[in-house]
Scaffold this motif. Structure first.
Motif, PDB file in Angstrom:
ATOM      1  N   GLN A   1      25.076  59.167  54.916  1.00 15.43           N
ATOM      2  CA  GLN A   1      24.338  60.370  55.310  1.00 15.43           C
ATOM      3  C   GLN A   1      22.822  60.204  55.221  1.00 15.43           C
ATOM      4  OE1 GLN A   1      25.849  62.880  56.919  1.00 15.43           O
ATOM      5  NE2 GLN A   1      27.634  61.554  56.678  1.00 15.43           N
ATOM      6  N   ASP A   2      22.350  59.271  54.404  1.00 15.71           N
ATOM      7  CA  ASP A   2      20.909  59.071  54.299  1.00 15.71           C
ATOM      8  C   ASP A   2      20.386  57.974  55.228  1.00 15.71           C
ATOM      9  OD1 ASP A   2      22.109  56.987  52.908  1.00 15.71           O
ATOM     10  OD2 ASP A   2      20.575  56.947  51.341  1.00 15.71           O
ATOM     11  N   PHE A   3      21.244  57.413  56.058  1.00 14.51           N
ATOM     12  CA  PHE A   3      20.809  56.369  56.993  1.00 14.51           C
ATOM     13  C   PHE A   3      19.908  56.983  58.065  1.00 14.51           C
ATOM     14  CE2 PHE A   3      24.551  53.112  56.611  1.00 14.51           C
ATOM     15  CZ  PHE A   3      24.336  53.025  55.251  1.00 14.51           C
ATOM     16  N   CYS A   4      18.839  56.286  58.397  1.00 16.11           N
ATOM     17  CA  CYS A   4      17.944  56.760  59.453  1.00 16.11           C
ATOM     18  C   CYS A   4      18.613  56.597  60.823  1.00 16.11           C
ATOM     19  CB  CYS A   4      16.622  56.004  59.410  1.00 16.11           C
ATOM     20  SG  CYS A   4      16.749  54.251  59.856  1.00 16.11           S
ATOM     21  N   ARG A   5      18.075  57.277  61.799  1.00 20.90           N
ATOM     22  CA  ARG A   5      18.627  57.258  63.156  1.00 20.90           C
ATOM     23  C   ARG A   5      18.699  55.845  63.722  1.00 20.90           C
ATOM     24  NH1 ARG A   5      15.299  61.245  66.133  1.00 20.90           N
ATOM     25  NH2 ARG A   5      16.040  62.567  64.479  1.00 20.90           N
ATOM     26  N   GLU A   6      17.676  55.027  63.460  1.00 26.37           N
ATOM     27  CA  GLU A   6      17.651  53.667  63.985  1.00 26.37           C
ATOM     28  C   GLU A   6      18.782  52.821  63.388  1.00 26.37           C
ATOM     29  OE1 GLU A   6      14.918  55.206  62.672  1.00 26.37           O
ATOM     30  OE2 GLU A   6      13.919  55.644  64.573  1.00 26.37           O
TER      31      GLU A   6
ATOM     32  N   ILE B   1      37.569  55.860  55.101  1.00 24.61           N
ATOM     33  CA  ILE B   1      36.531  56.057  56.117  1.00 24.61           C
ATOM     34  C   ILE B   1      35.701  57.287  55.779  1.00 24.61           C
ATOM     35  CG2 ILE B   1      36.168  56.684  58.535  1.00 24.61           C
ATOM     36  CD1 ILE B   1      37.493  54.259  59.224  1.00 24.61           C
ATOM     37  N   ALA B   2      36.344  58.360  55.361  1.00 21.17           N
ATOM     38  CA  ALA B   2      35.608  59.567  54.986  1.00 21.17           C
ATOM     39  C   ALA B   2      34.617  59.272  53.863  1.00 21.17           C
ATOM     40  CB  ALA B   2      36.572  60.673  54.578  1.00 21.17           C
ATOM     41  N   ASP B   3      35.034  58.491  52.875  1.00 15.62           N
ATOM     42  CA  ASP B   3      34.133  58.117  51.781  1.00 15.62           C
ATOM     43  C   ASP B   3      32.974  57.268  52.276  1.00 15.62           C
ATOM     44  OD1 ASP B   3      35.641  59.494  49.909  1.00 15.62           O
ATOM     45  OD2 ASP B   3      36.697  57.698  49.196  1.00 15.62           O
ATOM     46  N   LEU B   4      33.275  56.302  53.144  1.00 17.54           N
ATOM     47  CA  LEU B   4      32.221  55.434  53.675  1.00 17.54           C
ATOM     48  C   LEU B   4      31.233  56.226  54.533  1.00 17.54           C
ATOM     49  CD1 LEU B   4      34.443  52.367  54.536  1.00 17.54           C
ATOM     50  CD2 LEU B   4      32.589  52.409  52.848  1.00 17.54           C
TER      51      LEU B   4
ATOM     52  N   MET C   1      46.761  63.886  59.675  1.00 16.15           N
ATOM     53  CA  MET C   1      45.314  63.930  59.603  1.00 16.15           C
ATOM     54  C   MET C   1      44.728  63.000  60.662  1.00 16.15           C
ATOM     55  SD  MET C   1      42.875  62.731  56.477  1.00 16.15           S
ATOM     56  CE  MET C   1      42.234  64.168  55.717  1.00 16.15           C
ATOM     57  N   PHE C   2      43.984  63.549  61.581  1.00 17.80           N
ATOM     58  CA  PHE C   2      43.340  62.792  62.642  1.00 17.80           C
ATOM     59  C   PHE C   2      44.333  61.937  63.420  1.00 17.80           C
ATOM     60  CE2 PHE C   2      40.180  63.352  59.224  1.00 17.80           C
ATOM     61  CZ  PHE C   2      39.301  64.175  59.899  1.00 17.80           C
ATOM     62  N   ALA C   3      45.479  62.498  63.716  1.00 22.63           N
ATOM     63  CA  ALA C   3      46.539  61.772  64.410  1.00 22.63           C
ATOM     64  C   ALA C   3      46.103  61.314  65.797  1.00 22.63           C
ATOM     65  CB  ALA C   3      47.788  62.636  64.510  1.00 22.63           C
TER      66      ALA C   3
ATOM     67  N   LEU D   1      32.383  58.672  64.008  1.00 19.52           N
ATOM     68  CA  LEU D   1      33.052  58.884  62.724  1.00 19.52           C
ATOM     69  C   LEU D   1      32.394  60.010  61.942  1.00 19.52           C
ATOM     70  CD1 LEU D   1      33.644  55.164  61.711  1.00 19.52           C
ATOM     71  CD2 LEU D   1      35.359  56.798  62.542  1.00 19.52           C
ATOM     72  N   ARG D   2      31.075  60.098  62.025  1.00 15.96           N
ATOM     73  CA  ARG D   2      30.380  61.191  61.348  1.00 15.96           C
ATOM     74  C   ARG D   2      30.835  62.541  61.901  1.00 15.96           C
ATOM     75  NH1 ARG D   2      24.020  59.734  60.619  1.00 15.96           N
ATOM     76  NH2 ARG D   2      24.218  58.722  58.579  1.00 15.96           N
ATOM     77  N   GLU D   3      31.007  62.632  63.206  1.00 18.99           N
ATOM     78  CA  GLU D   3      31.459  63.890  63.812  1.00 18.99           C
ATOM     79  C   GLU D   3      32.843  64.285  63.317  1.00 18.99           C
ATOM     80  OE1 GLU D   3      31.297  63.823  68.086  1.00 18.99           O
ATOM     81  OE2 GLU D   3      29.274  62.988  68.058  1.00 18.99           O
ATOM     82  N   HIS D   4      33.694  63.305  63.091  1.00 16.29           N
ATOM     83  CA  HIS D   4      35.084  63.576  62.726  1.00 16.29           C
ATOM     84  C   HIS D   4      35.352  63.585  61.223  1.00 16.29           C
ATOM     85  CE1 HIS D   4      35.600  62.771  66.968  1.00 16.29           C
ATOM     86  NE2 HIS D   4      36.753  63.386  66.866  1.00 16.29           N
ATOM     87  N   PHE D   5      34.531  62.899  60.438  1.00 21.43           N
ATOM     88  CA  PHE D   5      34.846  62.730  59.029  1.00 21.43           C
ATOM     89  C   PHE D   5      33.834  63.341  58.073  1.00 21.43           C
ATOM     90  CE2 PHE D   5      37.406  59.505  61.025  1.00 21.43           C
ATOM     91  CZ  PHE D   5      38.568  59.502  60.273  1.00 21.43           C
TER      92      PHE D   5
END
Length: 100
Positions: A64-69, A56-59, A1-3, A89-93
């Motif tokens: 997901q509700d964090f604002c862009r800033e 990391i996936a859980d974190l 997974m994500f090697a 990390l968002r892109e991958h997890f």
């Protein structure tokens, strides 16, 4: 997974999230997430990598509700640590169900 992802950089990202976003009352000397991960590293690296990617996936899911800033600020902090950024990390997890 994500090697293809570098373990040390993933771990630095995880350390950041533990330091900044894990409630202190959930961390005890015997259950510190970093110490638990490090206890697996010497002899069970594949297990440590799996545990790290799941954490990391859980974190990431919890951001997901964090604002862009806020994401940009976290990205800057992680770049200073030579860790993977939250945006990366968002892109991958991000879980598949969230992409539908």
């Amino acid at each position: 997974m994500f090697a293809d992802l570098e373990y040390a950089r993933l771990k630095r990202s995880f350390e950041y999230f533990v330091e900044h976003y894990t409630p202190a009352d959930l961390i005890t000397p015997g259950s510190h997430p970093i110490k638990q991960l490090e206890s697996d590293e010497p002899s069970r690296m594949s297990r440590a990598r799996r545990a790290l990617t799941m954490a990391i996936a859980d974190l990431v899911d919890g951001t997901q509700d964090f604002c862009r800033e806020r994401v940009s600020e976290i990205d800057r902090d992680l770049q200073k640590r030579d860790a993977y950024t939250l945006s990366f990390l968002r892109e991958h997890f991000t879980r598949r169900r969230d992409k539908i």
